[in-house]
Design a protein around this motif. Structure first.
Motif, mmCIF file in Angstrom:
data_model
loop_
_atom_site.group_PDB
_atom_site.id
_atom_site.type_symbol
_atom_site.label_atom_id
_atom_site.label_comp_id
_atom_site.label_asym_id
_atom_site.label_seq_id
_atom_site.Cartn_x
_atom_site.Cartn_y
_atom_site.Cartn_z
ATOM 1 N N VAL A 126 0.867 -1.171 0.000
ATOM 2 C CA VAL A 126 0.000 0.000 0.000
ATOM 3 C C VAL A 126 0.905 1.222 0.000
ATOM 4 C CG1 VAL A 126 -1.812 1.279 1.189
ATOM 5 C CG2 VAL A 126 -1.770 -1.218 1.313
ATOM 6 N N ALA A 127 0.742 2.099 -0.988
ATOM 7 C CA ALA A 127 1.510 3.340 -1.064
ATOM 8 C C ALA A 127 0.593 4.501 -0.734
ATOM 9 C CB ALA A 127 2.112 3.518 -2.451
ATOM 10 N N ILE A 128 1.066 5.388 0.117
ATOM 11 C CA ILE A 128 0.327 6.587 0.475
ATOM 12 C C ILE A 128 1.139 7.769 -0.021
ATOM 13 C CG2 ILE A 128 -0.711 7.911 2.333
ATOM 14 C CD1 ILE A 128 -0.627 5.265 3.947
ATOM 15 N N ARG A 129 0.633 8.421 -1.043
ATOM 16 C CA ARG A 129 1.387 9.478 -1.713
ATOM 17 C C ARG A 129 0.816 10.846 -1.365
ATOM 18 N NH1 ARG A 129 1.523 12.242 -6.864
ATOM 19 N NH2 ARG A 129 3.684 12.640 -7.473
ATOM 20 N N ASN A 130 1.714 11.756 -0.994
ATOM 21 C CA ASN A 130 1.354 13.137 -0.779
ATOM 22 C C ASN A 130 1.603 13.879 -2.084
ATOM 23 O OD1 ASN A 130 1.445 15.957 -0.130
ATOM 24 N ND2 ASN A 130 1.680 15.407 2.027
ATOM 25 N N THR A 131 0.538 14.251 -2.777
ATOM 26 C CA THR A 131 0.691 14.873 -4.084
ATOM 27 C C THR A 131 1.222 16.295 -3.990
ATOM 28 O OG1 THR A 131 -1.642 15.551 -4.030
ATOM 29 C CG2 THR A 131 -1.129 13.459 -5.103
ATOM 30 N N ARG A 132 1.174 16.881 -2.812
ATOM 31 C CA ARG A 132 1.695 18.245 -2.638
ATOM 32 C C ARG A 132 3.209 18.237 -2.506
ATOM 33 N NH1 ARG A 132 -1.233 20.627 1.980
ATOM 34 N NH2 ARG A 132 -2.894 20.853 0.424
ATOM 35 N N THR A 133 3.726 17.248 -1.755
ATOM 36 C CA THR A 133 5.174 17.194 -1.541
ATOM 37 C C THR A 133 5.860 16.163 -2.423
ATOM 38 O OG1 THR A 133 4.930 15.555 0.234
ATOM 39 C CG2 THR A 133 4.863 17.895 0.858
ATOM 40 N N ALA A 134 5.055 15.394 -3.200
ATOM 41 C CA ALA A 134 5.593 14.342 -4.080
ATOM 42 C C ALA A 134 6.427 13.333 -3.293
ATOM 43 C CB ALA A 134 6.412 14.949 -5.213
ATOM 44 N N THR A 135 5.951 12.956 -2.119
ATOM 45 C CA THR A 135 6.589 11.921 -1.309
ATOM 46 C C THR A 135 5.584 10.811 -1.068
ATOM 47 O OG1 THR A 135 5.934 13.060 0.725
ATOM 48 C CG2 THR A 135 8.140 13.542 -0.163
ATOM 49 N N GLN A 136 6.073 9.617 -0.725
ATOM 50 C CA GLN A 136 5.158 8.522 -0.432
ATOM 51 C C GLN A 136 5.789 7.532 0.527
ATOM 52 O OE1 GLN A 136 3.971 6.801 -4.156
ATOM 53 N NE2 GLN A 136 5.989 5.996 -4.651
ATOM 54 N N ASP A 137 4.933 6.861 1.285
ATOM 55 C CA ASP A 137 5.337 5.810 2.205
ATOM 56 C C ASP A 137 4.706 4.509 1.756
ATOM 57 O OD1 ASP A 137 6.776 7.570 3.739
ATOM 58 O OD2 ASP A 137 5.207 7.832 5.261
ATOM 59 N N TYR A 138 5.322 3.385 2.157
ATOM 60 C CA TYR A 138 4.854 2.062 1.758
ATOM 61 C C TYR A 138 4.585 1.203 2.990
ATOM 62 C CZ TYR A 138 7.301 3.609 -2.457
ATOM 63 O OH TYR A 138 7.746 4.339 -3.517
ATOM 64 N N TYR A 139 3.568 0.339 2.877
ATOM 65 C CA TYR A 139 3.219 -0.605 3.930
ATOM 66 C C TYR A 139 2.823 -1.917 3.281
ATOM 67 C CZ TYR A 139 3.047 3.729 6.528
ATOM 68 O OH TYR A 139 3.384 4.942 7.066
ATOM 69 N N PRO A 140 3.252 -3.062 3.816
ATOM 70 C CA PRO A 140 2.866 -4.352 3.221
ATOM 71 C C PRO A 140 1.356 -4.543 3.274
ATOM 72 C CG PRO A 140 4.670 -4.620 4.801
ATOM 73 C CD PRO A 140 4.136 -3.225 4.985
ATOM 74 N N LEU A 141 0.762 -4.875 2.146
ATOM 75 C CA LEU A 141 -0.679 -5.089 2.097
ATOM 76 C C LEU A 141 -1.104 -6.191 3.069
ATOM 77 C CD1 LEU A 141 -3.470 -4.629 0.805
ATOM 78 C CD2 LEU A 141 -2.800 -6.244 -0.994
ATOM 79 N N SER A 142 -0.267 -7.210 3.213
ATOM 80 C CA SER A 142 -0.603 -8.347 4.069
ATOM 81 C C SER A 142 -0.678 -7.976 5.544
ATOM 82 C CB SER A 142 0.430 -9.462 3.892
ATOM 83 O OG SER A 142 1.716 -9.022 4.288
ATOM 84 N N LYS A 143 -0.182 -6.790 5.905
ATOM 85 C CA LYS A 143 -0.197 -6.354 7.301
ATOM 86 C C LYS A 143 -1.330 -5.376 7.582
ATOM 87 C CE LYS A 143 3.518 -8.699 8.193
ATOM 88 N NZ LYS A 143 3.434 -9.937 9.008
ATOM 89 N N THR A 144 -2.207 -5.150 6.617
ATOM 90 C CA THR A 144 -3.315 -4.218 6.823
ATOM 91 C C THR A 144 -4.647 -4.955 6.720
ATOM 92 O OG1 THR A 144 -3.870 -3.575 4.551
ATOM 93 C CG2 THR A 144 -1.878 -2.601 5.509
ATOM 94 N N PRO A 145 -5.677 -4.453 7.393
ATOM 95 C CA PRO A 145 -7.005 -5.066 7.268
ATOM 96 C C PRO A 145 -7.603 -4.971 5.871
ATOM 97 C CG PRO A 145 -6.861 -3.792 9.285
ATOM 98 C CD PRO A 145 -5.641 -3.457 8.479
ATOM 99 N N LEU A 146 -6.991 -4.190 4.979
ATOM 100 C CA LEU A 146 -7.446 -4.187 3.592
ATOM 101 C C LEU A 146 -7.430 -5.586 2.994
ATOM 102 C CD1 LEU A 146 -5.638 -1.000 2.200
ATOM 103 C CD2 LEU A 146 -8.098 -1.311 2.426
ATOM 104 N N ARG A 147 -6.573 -6.445 3.523
ATOM 105 C CA ARG A 147 -6.466 -7.795 2.958
ATOM 106 C C ARG A 147 -7.781 -8.560 3.062
ATOM 107 N NH1 ARG A 147 -4.270 -8.009 8.122
ATOM 108 N NH2 ARG A 147 -4.791 -9.828 9.402
ATOM 109 N N TYR A 148 -8.629 -8.222 4.031
ATOM 110 C CA TYR A 148 -9.896 -8.924 4.171
ATOM 111 C C TYR A 148 -10.836 -8.617 3.010
ATOM 112 C CZ TYR A 148 -8.401 -9.674 9.006
ATOM 113 O OH TYR A 148 -7.702 -10.037 10.119
ATOM 114 N N LEU A 149 -10.726 -7.419 2.442
ATOM 115 C CA LEU A 149 -11.612 -7.017 1.356
ATOM 116 C C LEU A 149 -11.021 -7.275 -0.019
ATOM 117 C CD1 LEU A 149 -12.887 -3.583 2.729
ATOM 118 C CD2 LEU A 149 -13.928 -5.836 2.978
ATOM 119 N N LEU A 150 -9.717 -7.553 -0.084
ATOM 120 C CA LEU A 150 -9.038 -7.653 -1.374
ATOM 121 C C LEU A 150 -8.567 -9.056 -1.714
ATOM 122 C CD1 LEU A 150 -6.894 -4.367 -1.310
ATOM 123 C CD2 LEU A 150 -9.177 -4.745 -2.257
ATOM 124 N N ALA A 151 -8.908 -10.048 -0.904
ATOM 125 C CA ALA A 151 -8.506 -11.420 -1.198
ATOM 126 C C ALA A 151 -9.162 -11.905 -2.485
ATOM 127 C CB ALA A 151 -8.886 -12.345 -0.041
#
Length: 234
Positions: A126-151
């Protein structure tokens, strides 16, 4: 420059260091109410405290089997979904935008201005991009509850749901997370007649709620693969 997680994903990831013990040991509470936006978007109506005593609360029993099976069937009946969302933060913050889902593993949340955020899951991260500063952070999808909806094959009957709450107009599924990276409670709210996902509410380890309501949703359309592409080299 790093930036904090937006409420949507901060909630979905439920990143917090302490406090889950108090949450897990608390008495049964009503599903938190979202803040509706009258006249604009139809959001799900969650139970309020006055109705909480009459809600049917099911804890991992056979009574929840049909509801979970029907929700599984609803999710597994399509691979793509798109629509709009409204997010309400724990301190009254409000933001909105468009979302796109392509299972397995892909999701995109495009926030409307002035919020300078873009959230993309490409199946791995999962990438979270700040379009104002053009920076982004990353997080493993498998470590987020999003995995329950995206399997690829969603199975909510496999023990991930801690509690099912049923009312005449909705079904709420409670998932408690307690890992090194993810701590908190995720409430998924569905229409009881159609089993459509209406919203989710995240309670973090400090007891703060973030509510995201989805509406104007359509399923089954062909989505542009570029929506889910993360630029790892920027």
């Amino acid at each position: 420059m790093r930036f904090g997680l937006p409420a949507l994903v901060a909630g979905m990831m439920m990143l917090a260091a302490t406090g889950l013990d108090a949450l897990a040991g608390a008495p049964i509470d009503p599903v938190p109410n979202p803040r509706p936006r009258p006249g604009y978007a139809p959001v799900a109506t969650a139970p309020n405290p006055a109705r909480a005593e009459t809600a049917a609360v099911v804890r991992k029993s056979g009574k929840s089997g049909n509801a979970l099976a029907n929700i599984n069937a609803y999710f597994n009946g399509f691979k793509t979904m798109e629509g709009q969302f409204i997010q309400f933060g724990p301190h009254g913050e409000q933001s909105e935008g468009d979302f796109y889902i392509a299972r397995p593993g892909k999701i995109r949340f495009k926030y409307n201005p002035p919020v300078p955020l873009d959230v993309i899951a490409d199946g791995r991260n999962v990438a979270i991009r700040n379009t104002r500063t053009a920076t982004q952070d990353y997080y493993p999808l498998s470590k987020t509850p999003l995995r329950y909806l995206l399997a690829d094959n969603i199975d909510l009957t496999s023990g991930v749901v801690n509690e099912v709450r049923q009312e005449p107009d909705l079904i709420a599924l409670i998932i408690v997370e307690d890992s090194r990276l993810v701590k908190g409670k995720l409430t998924l709210i569905f229409d009881r007649q159609t089993y459509e996902l209406k919203q989710w509410i995240v309670t973090d380890a400090q007891g703060l709620n973030t509510s995201v309501a989805v509406y104007n949703t359509t399923t089954g359309a062909r989505l542009d693969p570029g929506l889910f592409k993360i630029n790892y080299y920027q």
